[in-house]
Design an enzyme around this catalytic site. Structure first.
Site, PDB file in Angstrom:
ATOM      1  N   MET B  11      47.858  57.597  36.267  1.00 41.39           N
ATOM      2  CA  MET B  11      47.068  56.553  35.617  1.00 41.39           C
ATOM      3  C   MET B  11      47.950  55.402  35.143  1.00 41.39           C
ATOM      4  O   MET B  11      47.587  54.226  35.246  1.00 41.39           O
ATOM      5  CB  MET B  11      46.289  57.144  34.440  1.00 41.39           C
ATOM      6  N   ALA B 128      43.119  58.425  39.145  1.00 40.69           N
ATOM      7  CA  ALA B 128      44.313  58.209  39.965  1.00 40.69           C
ATOM      8  C   ALA B 128      44.967  59.556  40.195  1.00 40.69           C
ATOM      9  O   ALA B 128      44.729  60.512  39.447  1.00 40.69           O
ATOM     10  CB  ALA B 128      45.288  57.273  39.260  1.00 40.69           C
ATOM     11  N   LYS B 184      34.213  61.996  26.349  1.00 38.64           N
ATOM     12  CA  LYS B 184      35.170  62.330  27.410  1.00 38.64           C
ATOM     13  C   LYS B 184      35.906  63.635  27.082  1.00 38.64           C
ATOM     14  O   LYS B 184      36.206  64.425  27.990  1.00 38.64           O
ATOM     15  CB  LYS B 184      36.178  61.203  27.624  1.00 38.64           C
ATOM     16  N   ASN B 188      36.451  67.027  29.378  1.00 38.54           N
ATOM     17  CA  ASN B 188      37.695  67.774  29.552  1.00 38.54           C
ATOM     18  C   ASN B 188      37.613  69.165  28.939  1.00 38.54           C
ATOM     19  O   ASN B 188      38.146  70.127  29.490  1.00 38.54           O
ATOM     20  CB  ASN B 188      38.860  66.995  28.933  1.00 38.54           C
ATOM     21  N   ASN B 192      38.279  71.558  32.065  1.00 33.19           N
ATOM     22  CA  ASN B 192      39.708  71.758  32.307  1.00 33.19           C
ATOM     23  C   ASN B 192      40.126  73.201  32.128  1.00 33.19           C
ATOM     24  O   ASN B 192      40.677  73.832  33.038  1.00 33.19           O
ATOM     25  CB  ASN B 192      40.519  70.855  31.371  1.00 33.19           C
TER      26      ASN B 192
END
Lengths: 307, 307
Positions: B11, B128, B184, B188, B192
């Site tokens: 990123m 990314a 967000k 996660n 995650n």
């Protein structure tokens, strides 16, 4: 004595082998065809502390017709109901049944098929493994604690206890076996799912402080629920027992790791942590660790496409 | 504008690349020597939506001496404090700092190094990847929501917002960015750790009812704790957002899976579920799912011998 071993996995093979060797007529019942075929063709191959091949009778449960004097139930938890359904024809009014399955709540299923006074609940620390179809690995020694539901208690099952002890199975008649069953469930409830999820041996999992926090919280939930059900449980004694067992078994993968990770089979989680979560929900006791680990295992079963 | 990207992972490379291309002087700061060497030797290789090689300045954070106008913090959560410590010399009274790290609670660390009115907190949906040292994969478009701690609000950081928008970064000034940061963190916090533990893509994990129960319970704990901290959170809206994100990202492994399972690196769990568990403990709010999943991830780090 005429005995069926209902569920001839590693432990069923051990008990069947020892009981036959001491002079009983033993029939193994199982549905694993390769295992049946191997034993029919070559006998049961015992390795480990000894190395010998023993002819044994094995058949599918639906093929059993002769009424049993004694049945030892040793299926996987999720196969119990199906097994009992299939062996209905051999259960007579005097047939004694001993349940040695891992986990909690099996008496509810068994009571649908067996008269209350003929049921024995037990727990064992004997171990055994299977190398493959027809081949059992037997090492070390163990004991069995059992209790009869009969009003007469030990006297009602003295012949069974004597028969098993004659086979070297080291049976202890226990006037309150339920705490021992819960204690073993705590061992399974702290090691099986955690090592399966983290793909670790028992020693590897128990090595971190984070893991020990999980272990203690799971035990706490078992004790809360068991105590609410009237089972006498000493939390510290159970923690010590679990830690001691983990030390002894440090290099091993628990059976749920073998089922889930090594063999991609459904697990017994619903009868261990899942049973405590269900009982907790009924009793209004929060069991988030048991519920979460049960759901994580089910999620993993789904990920591996196990049905 | 003279800009440091503090943390030049995937990123950081994206943002540095876009900001340099639009005419700013950009310096990447990182401690991954192979990455530094590759970029110094060959430039930054961009693949994905385009394929080009761009000369960029990169150095270790302790080598930076020129005072910054603007710093974007994009380290892994556990490297933030160390990064800030090393770049102290380039932080002046007018240096603006934007935190785009995943997770919760970073403002507490940043406040030790940066004047309150110079801090911006943000959250981004840009993505990314890194193929290897010096090679970034940039695909798709995203946005950034950010908010300044300065009393003047947007006016205090208009030049920063304009600079980032000139680089095509799609910045939205958000008068209440904290709920977006929590939202967000919920993404996660549900994907995650769970996908890392069960070794699954997001789509594989989210496929079972058991997994959805876990996801919803984790979100519930985040919402309880966030709400108690005064953050305006709508639980159903967050559930819908997480489920929608899981659909879009179904074929991907989340970053924690890459860290823990693929690369055997320490995870950011203490700044996601672990942060909610710590906040919950302070507030007297039970967060057993966040605590258990945090400990399971730490247990797995220990099993893999990651330090």
């Amino acid at each position: 004595m005429f005995i069926y071993i209902a569920g001839a996995g590693a432990m069923g093979c051990r008990f069947g082998y020892q009981l036959q060797k001491s002079g009983n007529e033993v029939v193994l019942l199982d549905s694993w065809q390769a295992h049946i075929d191997a034993i029919k063709a070559h006998g049961l191959h015992i390795v480990g502390d000894q190395d010998e091949v023993v002819p044994m009778t094995i058949m599918r449960p639906e093929e059993a017709h002769k009424q049993a004097e004694f049945i030892i139930l040793f299926t996987k938890a999720m196969q119990l109901q199906d097994m009992l359904e299939k062996i209905k024809p051999v259960i007579g009014p005097e047939t004694k049944v001993l349940c040695l399955l891992n986990g909690l709540g099996h008496e509810d299923v068994i009571s649908k098929y067996i008269k209350h006074e003929n049921i024995m609940m037990g727990v064992t620390v004997w171990t055994a493994g299977l190398k493959g179809p027809g081949e059992a690995i037997l090492q070390g020694k163990g004991t069995i604690n059992l209790q009869s539901f009969a009003a007469a208690g030990e006297a009602a099952v003295q012949d069974i206890v004597d028969t098993m002890n004659a086979a070297g199975l080291n049976v202890i008649y226990d006037n309150d076996v339920v705490p021992s069953i819960w204690r073993k469930a705590c061992v399974n409830g702290t090691m099986n799912s955690t090592c399966a999820l983290t793909d670790a041996t028992i020693g590897q999992f128990f090595a971190s402080e984070a893991a020990i926090r999980i272990v203690k919280t799971i035990i706490h939930e078992f004790v809360l629920v068991g105590t609410a059900e009237g089972v006498k449980l000493n939390e510290q004694e159970i923690v010590d027992y679990v830690m001691h067992t983990a030390e002894i078994a440090a290099r091993h993968y628990p059976s749920m790791h073998q089922d889930l990770i090594q063999n991609h089979r459904l697990t017994e989680i619903d009868y261990i942590n899942g049973a405590v979560a269900r009982k907790g929900a009924k009793l209004g006791i929060a069991t988030p660790y048991c519920q979460m680990i049960t759901d994580l295992i089910h999620a993993k079963e789904s990920i591996l496409n196990i049905k």
